[in-house]
Design an enzyme around this catalytic site. Structure first.
Site, PDB file in Angstrom:
ATOM      1  N   ARG A 147      10.630  99.664  17.742  1.00  0.00           N
ATOM      2  CA  ARG A 147      10.840  98.225  17.551  1.00  0.00           C
ATOM      3  C   ARG A 147      12.246  97.744  17.883  1.00  0.00           C
ATOM      4  NH1 ARG A 147      10.470  95.927  13.281  1.00  0.00           N
ATOM      5  NH2 ARG A 147       9.579  93.984  14.017  1.00  0.00           N
ATOM      6  N   CYS A 201      17.269 110.815  25.447  1.00  0.00           N
ATOM      7  CA  CYS A 201      18.267 110.821  26.521  1.00  0.00           C
ATOM      8  C   CYS A 201      18.459 109.446  27.126  1.00  0.00           C
ATOM      9  CB  CYS A 201      17.853 111.811  27.588  1.00  0.00           C
ATOM     10  SG  CYS A 201      17.672 113.457  26.913  1.00  0.00           S
ATOM     11  N   GLU A 202      18.754 108.477  26.293  1.00  0.00           N
ATOM     12  CA  GLU A 202      19.148 107.174  26.827  1.00  0.00           C
ATOM     13  C   GLU A 202      19.907 106.382  25.774  1.00  0.00           C
ATOM     14  OE1 GLU A 202      16.380 103.759  26.794  1.00  0.00           O
ATOM     15  OE2 GLU A 202      14.914 105.267  27.381  1.00  0.00           O
ATOM     16  N   GLU A 244      -6.374  88.364   8.996  1.00  0.00           N
ATOM     17  CA  GLU A 244      -6.255  89.745   9.465  1.00  0.00           C
ATOM     18  C   GLU A 244      -4.818  90.232   9.342  1.00  0.00           C
ATOM     19  OE1 GLU A 244      -9.470  89.061  13.096  1.00  0.00           O
ATOM     20  OE2 GLU A 244      -7.346  88.726  13.399  1.00  0.00           O
ATOM     21  N   PRO A 245      -4.317  90.438   8.131  1.00  0.00           N
ATOM     22  CA  PRO A 245      -2.938  90.905   7.999  1.00  0.00           C
ATOM     23  C   PRO A 245      -2.807  92.373   8.396  1.00  0.00           C
ATOM     24  CG  PRO A 245      -3.998  90.828   5.841  1.00  0.00           C
ATOM     25  CD  PRO A 245      -4.992  90.261   6.829  1.00  0.00           C
ATOM     26  N   GLY A 246      -1.722  92.696   9.062  1.00  0.00           N
ATOM     27  CA  GLY A 246      -1.417  94.081   9.406  1.00  0.00           C
ATOM     28  C   GLY A 246      -0.079  94.461   8.796  1.00  0.00           C
ATOM     29  N   ARG A 247       0.978  93.955   9.421  1.00  0.00           N
ATOM     30  CA  ARG A 247       2.339  94.253   8.983  1.00  0.00           C
ATOM     31  C   ARG A 247       2.557  93.987   7.490  1.00  0.00           C
ATOM     32  NH1 ARG A 247       6.638  93.726  12.543  1.00  0.00           N
ATOM     33  NH2 ARG A 247       5.275  92.453  13.846  1.00  0.00           N
ATOM     34  N   TYR A 275      11.983  94.971  20.591  1.00  0.00           N
ATOM     35  CA  TYR A 275      12.102  93.597  20.104  1.00  0.00           C
ATOM     36  C   TYR A 275      13.497  93.272  19.566  1.00  0.00           C
ATOM     37  CZ  TYR A 275       7.047  94.598  19.418  1.00  0.00           C
ATOM     38  OH  TYR A 275       5.741  95.002  19.538  1.00  0.00           O
TER      39      TYR A 275
HETATM   40  C1  LIG Z   1      -1.780  92.153  15.693  1.00  0.00           C
HETATM   41  C2  LIG Z   1      -2.896  91.304  15.208  1.00  0.00           C
HETATM   42  C3  LIG Z   1      -3.032  91.034  13.858  1.00  0.00           C
HETATM   43  C4  LIG Z   1      -2.048  91.514  12.830  1.00  0.00           C
HETATM   44  O1  LIG Z   1      -0.807  90.963  12.979  1.00  0.00           O
HETATM   45  P1  LIG Z   1       0.342  91.251  11.885  1.00  0.00           P
HETATM   46  O2  LIG Z   1       1.476  90.457  12.390  1.00  0.00           O
HETATM   47  O3  LIG Z   1       0.596  92.696  11.890  1.00  0.00           O
HETATM   48  O4  LIG Z   1      -0.173  90.759  10.580  1.00  0.00           O
HETATM   49  C5  LIG Z   1      -4.124  90.298  13.451  1.00  0.00           C
HETATM   50  N1  LIG Z   1      -5.033  89.837  14.334  1.00  0.00           N
HETATM   51  C6  LIG Z   1      -4.925  90.086  15.654  1.00  0.00           C
HETATM   52  C7  LIG Z   1      -5.969  89.573  16.569  1.00  0.00           C
HETATM   53  C8  LIG Z   1      -3.858  90.812  16.130  1.00  0.00           C
HETATM   54  O5  LIG Z   1      -3.749  91.039  17.442  1.00  0.00           O
END
Ligand SMILES: *Cc1c(COP(=O)(O)O)cnc(C)c1O
Length: 444
Positions: free
Chosen positions: A322, A353-354, A282-285, A326
């Site tokens: 971010r 304003c910070e 499940e890639p996002g980033r 982080y």
């Molecule tokens: C956030 C998340 C992802 C994606 O993570 P990335 O670091 O963006 O690839 C995949 N699976 C689950 C369950 C997540 O919470």
């Protein structure tokens, strides 16, 4: 390091031309003029290419785009067109995915505290599976099922494998001390498997672990995969999902594993654990981060002798949380002069304003930077717009996709009217009540 911005941080189609850097064949300075700033710009070809690489590495049907990284109708549609499933983690994300025309069977539902409404909507839409996170959620699914008419709900159980990875504590999710998932160490995961396998309300499809985000060492992702694969083999389930987490380079010189390397490491680790089936991710980033960049307009430049220079832009922590959240680091460049050396050290800040409203703590910038310049921060395509807020009542930026010389607005800029949309106007009754109070206090 005062060299020019590295091409490694730019979208695939970034190219120089007479009007500076263009992406998708459109000069960034033109996008800034036409759509205003702050502006999120996505290289559509780059997004599609990353989707294809992920599918090539893991196999069709084995990649779900983690939509929380960046979601709008256009992005959901793009990921679906490229053959990715969609991972949604709330009723709102589910709503956008369905609105985009993604069929339920191409969607998986996540979340550590799904409410009944979210579960009912997801099950009603026929999602591929619900990734169950707790015994309370199993109770909720059983209650829904008991209301009748439902086939067993396909479920995958999220496991906390005791392996946490990632660039910051807030995004390390797979450890034993985590709000996510059934613990392996304390036997909760094994108990959950027994319960889901025995319950008439659920059809157990597999197990899942997501150990963290912005992971730059494939070995850490492999450790998580090994732990959950071992469990999957022990329990005899059919499916294994190892989450997302693959990191990206935010600064020049950071080495990042490719999708192919990630796939090879994770598969090898799963095999070592005795797993013979497919591995789903499940890639996002890693799909969206480098495809996107943010354009800002420089408004003020303040030089404090012997201290530092502040460069203020027209956005800030409301479009990129971010750094504040982080301590994430970014680089910046001037689209009009992408090859300029960057000897000027300055703190790039927003307009909130910070003092914590910092975009780049110690940026390297061209010496001739001036007020009203367009400034770009690359690699903002993930967890940027997704985390945007209206802090200080700043309208959220617009989002454009660029491709083949054309720009397409996919999310319009918020207006000041939008900022009042949720405020409830006082009723006549409210007004007369208030008048009585004022009279009682001896007012007019
Ligand atoms: C956030 C998340 C992802 C994606 O993570 P990335 O670091 O963006 O690839 C995949 N699976 C689950 C369950 C997540 O919470």
């Amino acid at each position: 390091m005062s060299s020019a911005i590295s091409a490694d941080l730019l979208p695939d189609t970034a190219q120089d031309g007479p009007s500076g850097l263009s992406v998708g064949g459109v000069p960034l300075v033109e996008l800034g003029r036409r759509f205003g700033t702050p502006l999120f710009v996505y290289d559509e070809e780059h997004l599609r290419q990353r989707c294809r690489e992920a599918v090539a590495a893991f196999g069709a049907g084995n990649v779900a785009y983690a939509s929380k990284a960046f979601l709008c109708t256009a992005m959901a549609r793009l990921a679906h067109e490229e053959g990715l499933l969609l991972d949604v983690a709330s009723g709102g994300e589910l709503r956008v995915a369905l609105h985009a025309g993604v069929p339920g069977e191409r969607i998986v539902l996540h979340g550590n505290n799904k409410d009944e409404h979210e579960l009912r909507t997801a099950i009603g839409a026929g999602v591929r599976h619900v990734v169950v996170d707790s015994f309370d959620e199993l109770d909720r699914i059983e209650r829904l099922h008991a209301t009748g008419g439902l086939a067993p709900v396909p479920v995958v159980l999220r496991v906390a494998p005791g392996v946490a990875a990632g660039a910051h504590q807030a995004i390390r999710t797979g450890g034993t001390d985590s709000k996510f998932g059934f613990g392996l160490a304390d036997g909760a995961a094994a108990a959950a498997v027994r319960r889901a396998a025995d319950s008439p309300a659920t059809a157990l499809e597999g197990v899942h672990a997501h150990v963290g985000s912005q992971v730059l060492d494939a070995a850490e992702l492999a450790d998580g995969a090994r732990a959950v694969a071992r469990f999957a083999v022990e329990t005899g389930v059919r499916g294994l999902t190892v989450g997302g987490g693959l990191g990206v380079a935010y600064e020049a010189g950071q080495r990042v594993p490719s999708f192919a390397e990630w796939a090879a490491r994770v598969r090898a680790a799963a095999r070592e654990a005795g797993w013979r089936g497919e591995v789903t991710v499940e890639p996002g980033r890693s799909i969206t981060a480098r495809a996107g960049l943010t354009l800002y307009r420089v408004g003020t430049i303040k030089r404090i002798e012997g201290v530092r220079t502040y460069v203020s832009v027209d956005g800030g922590m409301s479009d990129n949380l971010r750094p504040a959240l982080y301590a994430s680091r970014y680089e910046a460049f001037l689209p009009r002069a992408p090859h300029a050396a960057r000897p000027l050290r300055a703190r790039v800040v927003g307009k909130h304003c910070e003092s914590g409203d910092v975009i780049i703590d110690d940026a390297e910038l061209p010496a001739d930077l001036r007020v009203s310049d367009l400034l770009a921060t690359p690699v903002t395509g993930a967890y940027g717009y997704a985390m945007a807020s209206n802090y200080n009542k700043l309208p959220r930026p617009a989002v454009v996709f660029v491709r083949d010389g054309a720009a397409r607005l996919v999310v319009r800029r918020e207006t000041e009217d939008d900022l009042l949309r949720l405020d409830v106007a006082p009723t006549a009754e409210d007004r007369s009540e208030r008048a009585k109070l004022v009279t009682a206090r001896g007012g007019r």
